[in-house]
Design an enzyme around this catalytic site. Structure first.
Site, PDB file in Angstrom:
ATOM      1  N   GLU A 113       0.855  -1.188   0.000  1.00 41.50           N
ATOM      2  CA  GLU A 113       0.000   0.000   0.000  1.00 41.50           C
ATOM      3  C   GLU A 113       0.882   1.225   0.000  1.00 41.50           C
ATOM      4  O   GLU A 113       2.009   1.177   0.471  1.00 41.50           O
ATOM      5  CB  GLU A 113      -0.819   0.063   1.300  1.00 41.50           C
ATOM      6  CG  GLU A 113      -1.789  -1.047   1.485  1.00 41.50           C
ATOM      7  CD  GLU A 113      -2.126  -1.238   2.962  1.00 41.50           C
ATOM      8  OE1 GLU A 113      -2.127  -0.262   3.733  1.00 41.50           O
ATOM      9  OE2 GLU A 113      -2.374  -2.388   3.329  1.00 41.50           O
ATOM     10  N   LYS A 115       2.217   4.533   1.545  1.00 34.52           N
ATOM     11  CA  LYS A 115       2.285   5.066   2.904  1.00 34.52           C
ATOM     12  C   LYS A 115       1.928   6.543   2.821  1.00 34.52           C
ATOM     13  O   LYS A 115       2.750   7.382   2.467  1.00 34.52           O
ATOM     14  CB  LYS A 115       3.688   4.869   3.473  1.00 34.52           C
ATOM     15  CG  LYS A 115       3.803   5.200   4.940  1.00 34.52           C
ATOM     16  CD  LYS A 115       5.129   4.682   5.480  1.00 34.52           C
ATOM     17  CE  LYS A 115       5.247   4.829   6.982  1.00 34.52           C
ATOM     18  NZ  LYS A 115       5.253   6.207   7.451  1.00 34.52           N
ATOM     19  N   ASP A 117       1.300  10.162   3.860  1.00 31.50           N
ATOM     20  CA  ASP A 117       1.993  10.940   4.877  1.00 31.50           C
ATOM     21  C   ASP A 117       1.037  11.925   5.545  1.00 31.50           C
ATOM     22  O   ASP A 117       0.849  13.038   5.091  1.00 31.50           O
ATOM     23  CB  ASP A 117       3.161  11.686   4.222  1.00 31.50           C
ATOM     24  CG  ASP A 117       4.219  12.049   5.237  1.00 31.50           C
ATOM     25  OD1 ASP A 117       4.077  11.657   6.413  1.00 31.50           O
ATOM     26  OD2 ASP A 117       5.175  12.732   4.858  1.00 31.50           O
ATOM     27  N   TYR A 224      -6.394   1.919   6.274  1.00 27.41           N
ATOM     28  CA  TYR A 224      -5.393   0.938   5.861  1.00 27.41           C
ATOM     29  C   TYR A 224      -5.384  -0.346   6.685  1.00 27.41           C
ATOM     30  O   TYR A 224      -4.624  -1.250   6.398  1.00 27.41           O
ATOM     31  CB  TYR A 224      -3.994   1.545   5.839  1.00 27.41           C
ATOM     32  CG  TYR A 224      -3.547   2.161   7.148  1.00 27.41           C
ATOM     33  CD1 TYR A 224      -3.190   1.360   8.223  1.00 27.41           C
ATOM     34  CD2 TYR A 224      -3.468   3.540   7.299  1.00 27.41           C
ATOM     35  CE1 TYR A 224      -2.785   1.917   9.409  1.00 27.41           C
ATOM     36  CE2 TYR A 224      -3.057   4.103   8.493  1.00 27.41           C
ATOM     37  CZ  TYR A 224      -2.719   3.283   9.541  1.00 27.41           C
ATOM     38  OH  TYR A 224      -2.319   3.834  10.723  1.00 27.41           O
ATOM     39  N   LYS A 316      10.915   3.130   2.437  1.00 31.72           N
ATOM     40  CA  LYS A 316      10.911   4.586   2.322  1.00 31.72           C
ATOM     41  C   LYS A 316      11.397   5.020   0.945  1.00 31.72           C
ATOM     42  O   LYS A 316      12.419   4.534   0.467  1.00 31.72           O
ATOM     43  CB  LYS A 316      11.846   5.184   3.379  1.00 31.72           C
ATOM     44  CG  LYS A 316      11.321   5.029   4.791  1.00 31.72           C
ATOM     45  CD  LYS A 316      10.177   6.001   5.041  1.00 31.72           C
ATOM     46  CE  LYS A 316       9.951   6.148   6.531  1.00 31.72           C
ATOM     47  NZ  LYS A 316       9.500   7.448   6.910  1.00 31.72           N
ATOM     48  N   CYS A 410      28.438  34.086  20.524  1.00 32.25           N
ATOM     49  CA  CYS A 410      27.021  33.722  20.419  1.00 32.25           C
ATOM     50  C   CYS A 410      26.255  34.851  19.731  1.00 32.25           C
ATOM     51  O   CYS A 410      26.347  36.003  20.155  1.00 32.25           O
ATOM     52  CB  CYS A 410      26.448  33.458  21.803  1.00 32.25           C
ATOM     53  SG  CYS A 410      24.678  33.209  21.786  1.00 32.25           S
ATOM     54  N   CYS A 413      23.722  36.249  22.758  1.00 33.62           N
ATOM     55  CA  CYS A 413      24.158  36.910  23.996  1.00 33.62           C
ATOM     56  C   CYS A 413      25.577  37.459  23.901  1.00 33.62           C
ATOM     57  O   CYS A 413      26.042  38.138  24.806  1.00 33.62           O
ATOM     58  CB  CYS A 413      24.046  35.961  25.183  1.00 33.62           C
ATOM     59  SG  CYS A 413      25.259  34.627  25.151  1.00 33.62           S
ATOM     60  N   CYS A 428      27.127  27.724  23.098  1.00 29.73           N
ATOM     61  CA  CYS A 428      27.076  28.868  23.992  1.00 29.73           C
ATOM     62  C   CYS A 428      26.832  28.264  25.364  1.00 29.73           C
ATOM     63  O   CYS A 428      25.808  27.623  25.590  1.00 29.73           O
ATOM     64  CB  CYS A 428      25.922  29.800  23.628  1.00 29.73           C
ATOM     65  SG  CYS A 428      25.733  31.120  24.831  1.00 29.73           S
ATOM     66  N   CYS A 433      21.833  32.507  28.692  1.00 30.73           N
ATOM     67  CA  CYS A 433      21.712  33.041  27.330  1.00 30.73           C
ATOM     68  C   CYS A 433      20.232  33.044  26.951  1.00 30.73           C
ATOM     69  O   CYS A 433      19.567  32.008  27.033  1.00 30.73           O
ATOM     70  CB  CYS A 433      22.498  32.174  26.349  1.00 30.73           C
ATOM     71  SG  CYS A 433      22.179  32.602  24.622  1.00 30.73           S
TER      72      CYS A 433
HETATM   73  P1  AMP Z   1       5.892   5.649  11.406  1.00 30.90           P
HETATM   74  O1  AMP Z   1       5.193   6.983  11.453  1.00 30.90           O
HETATM   75  O2  AMP Z   1       7.180   5.689  10.691  1.00 30.90           O
HETATM   76  O3  AMP Z   1       5.929   5.026  12.744  1.00 30.90           O
HETATM   77  O4  AMP Z   1       4.986   4.717  10.475  1.00 30.90           O
HETATM   78  C1  AMP Z   1       3.761   4.234  10.915  1.00 30.90           C
HETATM   79  C2  AMP Z   1       2.659   5.135  10.450  1.00 30.90           C
HETATM   80  O5  AMP Z   1       2.528   5.105   9.046  1.00 30.90           O
HETATM   81  C3  AMP Z   1       1.321   4.673  10.928  1.00 30.90           C
HETATM   82  O6  AMP Z   1       1.058   5.074  12.245  1.00 30.90           O
HETATM   83  C4  AMP Z   1       0.406   5.355   9.962  1.00 30.90           C
HETATM   84  O7  AMP Z   1       0.109   6.645  10.465  1.00 30.90           O
HETATM   85  C5  AMP Z   1       1.237   5.573   8.719  1.00 30.90           C
HETATM   86  N1  AMP Z   1       0.699   4.910   7.532  1.00 30.90           N
HETATM   87  C6  AMP Z   1       0.416   5.532   6.375  1.00 30.90           C
HETATM   88  N2  AMP Z   1      -0.057   4.685   5.471  1.00 30.90           N
HETATM   89  C7  AMP Z   1      -0.086   3.466   6.045  1.00 30.90           C
HETATM   90  C8  AMP Z   1      -0.472   2.171   5.605  1.00 30.90           C
HETATM   91  N3  AMP Z   1      -0.916   1.960   4.362  1.00 30.90           N
HETATM   92  N4  AMP Z   1      -0.370   1.157   6.480  1.00 30.90           N
HETATM   93  C9  AMP Z   1       0.100   1.366   7.727  1.00 30.90           C
HETATM   94  N5  AMP Z   1       0.482   2.559   8.195  1.00 30.90           N
HETATM   95  C10 AMP Z   1       0.393   3.615   7.375  1.00 30.90           C
HETATM   96 ZN    ZN Z   2      24.320  32.783  23.977  1.00 32.55          ZN
END
Ligand code: AMP
Ligand code: ZN
Length: 676
Positions: A113, A115, A117, A224, A316, A410, A413, A428, A433
């Site tokens: 699937e 992923k 975001d 999902y 990823k 810095c 400060c 620093c 600061c």
């Molecule tokens: P991470 O944020 O790296 O821990 O990855 C897990 C998160 O990916 C889950 O909590 C979901 O929010 C997200 N996610 C997005 N798409 C999917 C999918 N198809 N299956 C499972 N998790 C997903």
């Molecule tokens: Zn400082």
């Protein structure tokens, strides 16, 4: 023939739901938006006049109700875990080979699937009606954001007849790129600061207190995971994951249609490569592919680690890159005094967002890459990391180009900077600061820490700059008068109202859990997950402060680096003094709500669910009293629930409890039980 308001309302609800489905799910609207709005207005008017006709699943409820006070917490059962990541084909292969070793001689089918975001949500339907929506929170306990989730138009409030009596679904809520772009255009037009990216905007939106604001943000949803009962308790037959996705879609739940069943790792790899190339075409952001085992029995055999299921992995995508120009290199002073270089960029679009700044990590790295002001560079944005400068086009430099000289003092400060041995960064070390203090306070007040509403960047800057606040404990001594007098501009004060709100949220923050407090202290290497571990293990600040490095290392997932940092924090006299003053201010130095409640209490082993309104206490107080006596509080009624405490206006949970023959206590009965 004139219909009764009841019939008319029922007809309108059904009609509106049908149009929503046509519009959002099938993209085949039959009527114009204005006509839709007119029907909605008519239904709202009927419900206004006859409140008893308003149902929880009415489409009018999507536009949002009155603002709520914070969020209730709900326990996730099973927990919402994270995913292990892989970054290339080899790592993906290693994962699959591990599965083969764990499941010898087994054919494994996968489902791939996208992923998406965004932000994960857990959705619970009871008797076909959306009963609860919760954020992931720390994975075990999240915020109940049901009213906000109801504003997501693609999310059905009611499932068709024949839906399971209880349906638990995990989903990702997200903002489409097009919606995000429109939102930022609006903000730009009205002179507001732009949002950085759709994901963060989604995260902020889901937790807005007024669901009317959420409705305006037009979030979307992709389901999902159907969390099936673990089996054995007489529940419906378990399906493969792919069948679950298809079944969810059949129930009208939004499921991203790109998923694919793969019979071999080669097919999985092909899916990943295909979407790595195509993802720019999508109207939403994806940071990879999630590969899951299809068969529920195999999943069960594989099980999970504390952090992630073994039966799933994320692949990823490679970060997206873009070319731009470094306008300037500025120094940024962090909470720990670390001074790091930041490149201010010519704004550029990468992976669907506009990037204006990029990190250069530290001065050593900067020197090695020889990044200079005015350079044309390649920047990269991957996942949730801040964009970074990856390379420089040296051949494009003009004659005036000079190597960048790191600062010696810095920028905030003026103190001489110090270069610790074995560290690539400059520091620093001035504990007073303003930059260090400001960052510490900002962290202390932030969402996942003490969550102090109103304590934004501007206010923190004023308080620290004006000398009113030198450390977090000083916050609790602030008065409404002091705050109200602060000048927002030359001729506008902050004002009584805003000041009173901030003082109230400061007072409220005193009740935050021990794990939040530990996190808020800003101990190096102690993130919120580690803080939760420490809170659970030690239960009290004093016990944590007294723990030796060895004792700390005995806690699972805590290594020597964290242990030493925790020790160093509590050994500092300055910090001891800070803690004394925080305790005097009335902050929680003890864990109240342990996961399973206090050991040996009279309610040990008993699971409670709370519903409705109690007259003598808030639900949080009720939960605190239960856990203090050793009981456990969960969010939804199941076969494992021992008691349902039902206050006024109890709803679907009460019906559910009656169905399952769970003992129901009214408020008097509950008081009696508490009194023993
Ligand atoms: P991470 O944020 O790296 O821990 O990855 C897990 C998160 O990916 C889950 O909590 C979901 O929010 C997200 N996610 C997005 N798409 C999917 C999918 N198809 N299956 C499972 N998790 C997903
Ligand atoms: Zn400082």
């Amino acid at each position: 023939m004139a219909k009764s308001p009841q019939d008319r309302a029922a007809w309108l609800r059904e009609e509106l739901q049908r149009h929503e489905r046509l519009y959002y799910q099938e993209a085949k609207p039959e009527i114009a938006d204005r006509e839709f709005d007119r029907l909605m207005a008519e239904l709202a008017a009927i419900e206004e006049e006859h409140p008893e006709l308003r149902t929880a699943d009415s489409p009018t409820q999507r536009v949002g109700g009155e603002p709520t006070e914070g969020f209730e917490q709900v326990e996730h059962e099973p927990p919402m875990l994270s995913l292990d990541n892989t970054y290339d084909h080899d790592e993906l292969r290693e994962w699959a080979e591990r599965l083969e070793r764990l499941l010898p001689d087994t054919e494994i089918d996968f489902v791939c699937e996208l992923k998406v975001d965004g932000v994960s949500l857990s959705l619970l339907y009871e008797d076909g009606v959306l009963a609860e929506a919760a954020t992931r929170g720390n994975g075990r306990v999240g915020d109940l954001v049901t009213a906000n989730a109801r504003t997501i138009r693609t999310l059905p409030l009611r499932l068709p007849a024949g839906a399971p009596a209880r349906l638990l679904v995990r989903a990702e809520t997200y903002m489409r790129r097009s919606v995000f772009a429109a939102l930022n255009e609006e903000r730009e037009a009205s002179g507001q600061e732009l949002y950085a990216n759709p994901r963060n905007t989604t995260a902020g939106t889901v937790r807005l207190l007024d669901s009317r604001d959420v409705a305006r943000r037009r979030l979307d949803l992709a389901c999902y995971e159907w969390v099936q009962p673990a089996g054995g308790d007489g529940n419906e037959e378990r399906r493969s994951h792919g069948d679950c996705l298809a079944a969810l879609a059949d129930l009208g739940l939004p499921v991203d249609g790109s998923w694919r069943r793969c019979a071999s790792l080669e097919e999985v790899v092909a899916f990943c490569d295909e979407w790595q190339a195509k993802r720019g075409e999508l109207d939403f952001e994806t940071d990879g592919v999630v590969v899951k085992v299809d068969d529920p029995e195999l999943r069960e055999r594989l099980g999970t680690t504390a952090k992630a299921p073994r039966w799933a992995v994320a692949f990823k995508f490679e970060a997206e890159q873009a070319e731009t120009v470094v306008r300037a290199i500025n120094a940024q002073v962090g909470r720990t005094g670390a001074v790091t270089p930041v490149a201010e960029l010519e704004p550029v679009r990468v992976a669907g967002t506009t990037v204006k700044r990029a990190t250069l990590h530290n001065y050593e790295d900067l020197a090695r890459k020889d990044v200079r002001e005015g350079d044309a560079v390649v920047i990269e944005k991957g996942g949730d990391i801040i964009p970074k400068v990856v390379s420089v086009f040296e051949e494009r430099r003009g004659p005036g180009s000079k190597p960048f000289e790191p600062p010696t003092t810095c920028p905030v400060c003026g103190e001489k900077l110090y270069q610790p041995e074995e560290e690539a960064l400059l520091r620093c070390v001035n504990a007073a600061c303003p930059a260090v203090v400001r960052e510490a306070i900002r962290h202390f007040a932030s969402r996942n820490a003490m969550d102090i509403e109103g304590m934004g960047d501007w206010l923190v800057g004023e308080l620290v700059g004006g000398g009113l606040v030198g450390d977090p404990a000083n916050l609790y001594g602030l008065t409404v008068e002091q705050l109200a007098d602060l000048r927002k501009t030359n001729d506008a004060r902050l004002g009584e109202k805003a000041a009173a709100r901030t003082v109230a949220s400061l007072a409220e923050s005193k009740g935050r859990s021990l794990s939040r407090l530990i996190y808020a202290l800003g101990i190096r290497f102690v993130g919120d997950a580690t803080a939760a571990l420490l809170a659970r293990r030690f239960g009290r600040i004093e016990a944590l402060a007294a723990a030796s490095a060895e004792e700390l290392e005995e806690v699972e997932d805590i290594g020597s680096r964290i242990a030493e940092s925790v020790r160093a924090f509590f050994d500092s006299e300055r910090n001891q003094d800070l803690l004394r003053r925080l305790e005097d201010a009335g902050l929680q130095f003890e864990e109240e709500q342990t996961e399973t409640g206090a050991a040996d209490g009279p309610l040990e082993g008993k699971t409670f669910v709370l519903t409705g309104t109690l007259s003598g206490m808030t639900r949080n107080e009720a939960a605190a009293r239960i856990t203090a006596l050793g009981g456990k509080v969960t969010g939804s009624v199941s076969g494992r629930t021992d008691f349902l405490v039902a206050g006024e206006k109890a709803g679907s949970k009460l019906r559910k409890a009656e169905q399952l023959e769970v003992e129901v206590l009214d408020e008097a009965g509950f008081e009696e039980l508490l009194a023993g």
